[in-house]
Write a protein that holds these residues in place. Structure first.
Motif, PDB file in Angstrom:
ATOM      1  N   GLY A   9       0.820  -1.198   0.000  1.00  0.00           N
ATOM      2  CA  GLY A   9       0.000   0.000   0.000  1.00  0.00           C
ATOM      3  C   GLY A   9       0.860   1.257   0.000  1.00  0.00           C
ATOM      4  N   THR A  10       0.173   2.394  -0.017  1.00  0.00           N
ATOM      5  CA  THR A  10       0.857   3.680  -0.037  1.00  0.00           C
ATOM      6  C   THR A  10       0.383   4.520   1.134  1.00  0.00           C
ATOM      7  N   VAL A  11       1.315   4.946   1.959  1.00  0.00           N
ATOM      8  CA  VAL A  11       0.985   5.849   3.046  1.00  0.00           C
ATOM      9  C   VAL A  11       0.923   7.263   2.472  1.00  0.00           C
ATOM     10  N   GLU A  12      -0.153   7.969   2.758  1.00  0.00           N
ATOM     11  CA  GLU A  12      -0.345   9.313   2.209  1.00  0.00           C
ATOM     12  C   GLU A  12       0.833  10.207   2.575  1.00  0.00           C
ATOM     13  N   TRP A  13       1.211  11.057   1.610  1.00  0.00           N
ATOM     14  CA  TRP A  13       2.385  11.890   1.801  1.00  0.00           C
ATOM     15  C   TRP A  13       2.247  12.796   3.018  1.00  0.00           C
ATOM     16  N   SER A  44       6.322  -2.396   5.494  1.00  0.00           N
ATOM     17  CA  SER A  44       6.532  -1.035   5.978  1.00  0.00           C
ATOM     18  C   SER A  44       6.954  -0.146   4.827  1.00  0.00           C
ATOM     19  N   THR A  45       6.956   1.145   5.094  1.00  0.00           N
ATOM     20  CA  THR A  45       7.546   2.125   4.191  1.00  0.00           C
ATOM     21  C   THR A  45       8.804   2.655   4.863  1.00  0.00           C
ATOM     22  N   PRO A  46       9.984   2.321   4.345  1.00  0.00           N
ATOM     23  CA  PRO A  46      11.232   2.751   4.990  1.00  0.00           C
ATOM     24  C   PRO A  46      11.760   4.047   4.384  1.00  0.00           C
ATOM     25  N   PHE A  47      12.391   4.857   5.228  1.00  0.00           N
ATOM     26  CA  PHE A  47      13.089   6.020   4.699  1.00  0.00           C
ATOM     27  C   PHE A  47      14.247   6.402   5.617  1.00  0.00           C
ATOM     28  N   LEU A  48      15.149   7.196   5.080  1.00  0.00           N
ATOM     29  CA  LEU A  48      16.304   7.705   5.813  1.00  0.00           C
ATOM     30  C   LEU A  48      15.993   9.140   6.209  1.00  0.00           C
ATOM     31  N   LEU A  49      16.136   9.458   7.492  1.00  0.00           N
ATOM     32  CA  LEU A  49      15.845  10.796   8.001  1.00  0.00           C
ATOM     33  C   LEU A  49      17.143  11.490   8.378  1.00  0.00           C
ATOM     34  N   HIS A  50      17.384  12.645   7.788  1.00  0.00           N
ATOM     35  CA  HIS A  50      18.534  13.490   8.128  1.00  0.00           C
ATOM     36  C   HIS A  50      18.001  14.661   8.961  1.00  0.00           C
ATOM     37  N   SER A  62       1.793   0.875   8.526  1.00  0.00           N
ATOM     38  CA  SER A  62       0.404   1.312   8.445  1.00  0.00           C
ATOM     39  C   SER A  62      -0.541   0.189   8.866  1.00  0.00           C
ATOM     40  N   ARG A  63      -1.808   0.523   8.942  1.00  0.00           N
ATOM     41  CA  ARG A  63      -2.811  -0.498   9.245  1.00  0.00           C
ATOM     42  C   ARG A  63      -2.831  -1.571   8.163  1.00  0.00           C
ATOM     43  N   GLN A  64      -2.665  -1.168   6.898  1.00  0.00           N
ATOM     44  CA  GLN A  64      -2.630  -2.158   5.823  1.00  0.00           C
ATOM     45  C   GLN A  64      -1.437  -3.089   5.985  1.00  0.00           C
ATOM     46  N   ASN A  65      -0.274  -2.538   6.378  1.00  0.00           N
ATOM     47  CA  ASN A  65       0.887  -3.391   6.637  1.00  0.00           C
ATOM     48  C   ASN A  65       0.574  -4.417   7.715  1.00  0.00           C
ATOM     49  N   SER A  66      -0.149  -3.983   8.754  1.00  0.00           N
ATOM     50  CA  SER A  66      -0.507  -4.891   9.843  1.00  0.00           C
ATOM     51  C   SER A  66      -1.427  -6.000   9.342  1.00  0.00           C
ATOM     52  N   LEU A  67      -2.364  -5.660   8.467  1.00  0.00           N
ATOM     53  CA  LEU A  67      -3.263  -6.673   7.915  1.00  0.00           C
ATOM     54  C   LEU A  67      -2.503  -7.663   7.036  1.00  0.00           C
ATOM     55  N   VAL A  68      -1.536  -7.164   6.239  1.00  0.00           N
ATOM     56  CA  VAL A  68      -0.723  -8.048   5.404  1.00  0.00           C
ATOM     57  C   VAL A  68       0.114  -8.963   6.294  1.00  0.00           C
ATOM     58  N   HIS A  69       0.639  -8.422   7.401  1.00  0.00           N
ATOM     59  CA  HIS A  69       1.404  -9.243   8.335  1.00  0.00           C
ATOM     60  C   HIS A  69       0.534 -10.359   8.893  1.00  0.00           C
ATOM     61  N   ALA A  70      -0.733 -10.037   9.179  1.00  0.00           N
ATOM     62  CA  ALA A  70      -1.655 -11.069   9.678  1.00  0.00           C
ATOM     63  C   ALA A  70      -1.843 -12.175   8.642  1.00  0.00           C
ATOM     64  N   PHE A  88       4.121 -21.490  14.839  1.00  0.00           N
ATOM     65  CA  PHE A  88       4.949 -20.832  15.838  1.00  0.00           C
ATOM     66  C   PHE A  88       5.146 -19.350  15.577  1.00  0.00           C
ATOM     67  N   PHE A  89       4.421 -18.787  14.592  1.00  0.00           N
ATOM     68  CA  PHE A  89       4.524 -17.361  14.335  1.00  0.00           C
ATOM     69  C   PHE A  89       3.398 -16.618  15.034  1.00  0.00           C
ATOM     70  N   GLY A  90       3.709 -15.465  15.589  1.00  0.00           N
ATOM     71  CA  GLY A  90       2.713 -14.645  16.263  1.00  0.00           C
ATOM     72  C   GLY A  90       2.455 -13.366  15.486  1.00  0.00           C
ATOM     73  N   HIS A  91       1.240 -12.849  15.618  1.00  0.00           N
ATOM     74  CA  HIS A  91       0.881 -11.596  14.960  1.00  0.00           C
ATOM     75  C   HIS A  91       0.587 -10.550  16.018  1.00  0.00           C
ATOM     76  N   PHE A  92       1.005  -9.320  15.740  1.00  0.00           N
ATOM     77  CA  PHE A  92       0.709  -8.210  16.630  1.00  0.00           C
ATOM     78  C   PHE A  92      -0.374  -7.363  15.986  1.00  0.00           C
ATOM     79  N   GLY A  93      -1.393  -7.030  16.755  1.00  0.00           N
ATOM     80  CA  GLY A  93      -2.645  -6.531  16.188  1.00  0.00           C
ATOM     81  C   GLY A  93      -2.632  -5.136  15.633  1.00  0.00           C
ATOM     82  N   THR A  94      -1.680  -4.292  16.040  1.00  0.00           N
ATOM     83  CA  THR A  94      -1.684  -2.907  15.580  1.00  0.00           C
ATOM     84  C   THR A  94      -0.306  -2.538  15.051  1.00  0.00           C
ATOM     85  N   PRO A  95      -0.234  -1.485  14.228  1.00  0.00           N
ATOM     86  CA  PRO A  95       1.082  -1.028  13.760  1.00  0.00           C
ATOM     87  C   PRO A  95       2.020  -0.670  14.909  1.00  0.00           C
TER      88      PRO A  95
END
Length: 284
Positions: A9-13, A44-50, A62-70, A88-95
């Motif tokens: 997915g795309t996280v809004e700018w 996730s959406t990764p970036f480098l912060l200066h 994002s929430r969509q990332n969490s759903l994909v992880h599920a 043996f894998f666990g899911h965490f419910g929120t971002p």
């Protein structure tokens, strides 16, 4: 990659901008430069912060990332069931829970002497999970090295993995992209959740993932030989049972039949050598 981008997915700018402003205020002088990273990352959406004269690696979940992880978690556990073991894998419910877990996993790896980027913080901004860790400058993923160096580092990968396992931990998402090389040292990133009751099976799964990551780079023979410098033949045979499961993942591409055959051959050779040695010791 198109499927990956669709799932991620795309996280809004404006939300990403809010994250950058928030972090710039926390760690810098309010001014920030964001450099997005074209990483092979589904969750996730990764970036480098200066900011403030420093650099940080940031993952925004994002929430969509969490759903994909599920969905991934359910699929992995089905694969574990198909291999004859409990999931043996666990899911965490929120971002926010996802990034807090990854921060804790990174802290645990560093505490036992396994190289990982220094964790900074996990927080929630505008409903997004935000993980901030040390940026490793000039790193290279394992699969972007020359073959000779990949072959040289293969035993180091299994030694680091064995250290995790000896401390009762497991990585859970070992891929070449999650093994970074900096100044000749090997770093693990993106450790995922493994539930405690299945940790022994998770270790065999980790080992299978390590073999699967190395086979396209250095070949089945060298990958298995590297594993056998660190793990017992019984462990490697146990990992063999998970290779078909690993092969169905979209982020692994390797020759599963060839790797299984090489494991069987090497383990048989080792067993025959042990029997010969025992026989020679029994002779008068």
């Amino acid at each position: 990659m198109d499927v990956q981008r669709l799932l991620r997915g795309t996280v809004e700018w404006d939300r990403l901008e809010a994250v950058a402003r928030h972090l710039a205020a926390r760690y810098g002088d309010g001014e920030a430069h964001v450099e997005f990273i074209d990483a092979d990352n589904w969750l996730s959406t990764p970036f480098l912060l200066h900011t403030g004269g420093e650099e940080f690696f940031v993952k925004v979940v994002s929430r969509q990332n969490s759903l994909v992880h599920a969905l991934f978690t359910a699929g992995r556990n089905i694969g574990a069931f198909s291999s004859g073991t409990e999931g043996f894998f666990g899911h965490f419910g929120t971002p926010a829970e996802m990034v807090r877990h990854e921060l804790e996993a990174t802290e645990r790896m560093r505490a036992i002497g396994v190289n990982a980027p220094e964790p900074v913080e996990a927080l929630e901004v505008d409903g997004l999970g935000v993980l901030v860790v040390e940026y490793l400058p000039a790193f290279r993923p394992l699969d972007e090295l020359d073959v000779a160096l990949e072959r040289e580092l293969a035993p180091d990968l299994f030694r680091a993995l064995r250290r995790l396992h000896d401390e009762g931990l497991a990585h859970g998402d070992l891929r070449a992209e999650n093994v970074l090389i900096l100044d000749g040292d090997l770093y693990f990133i993106d450790a995922t959740s493994v539930r405690e009751p299945g940790v022994l099976d998770a270790r065999e799964y980790d080992l299978a993932c390590g073999l699967a990551a190395l086979e396209p780079l250095i070949g089945a023979a060298d990958a298995v030989a590297a594993a056998l410098t660190v793990y017992d033949a019984e462990d490697v045979l146990g990992a063999r049972e998970y290779l078909d499961f690993v092969a169905i993942r979209p982020d692994h591409d390797f020759d599963a039949p060839g790797l299984k055959g090489e494991i069987e051959k090497r383990v048989a050779e080792r067993s025959e050598a042990t029997e010969r040695a025992n026989g020679e010791r029994r002779e008068p």
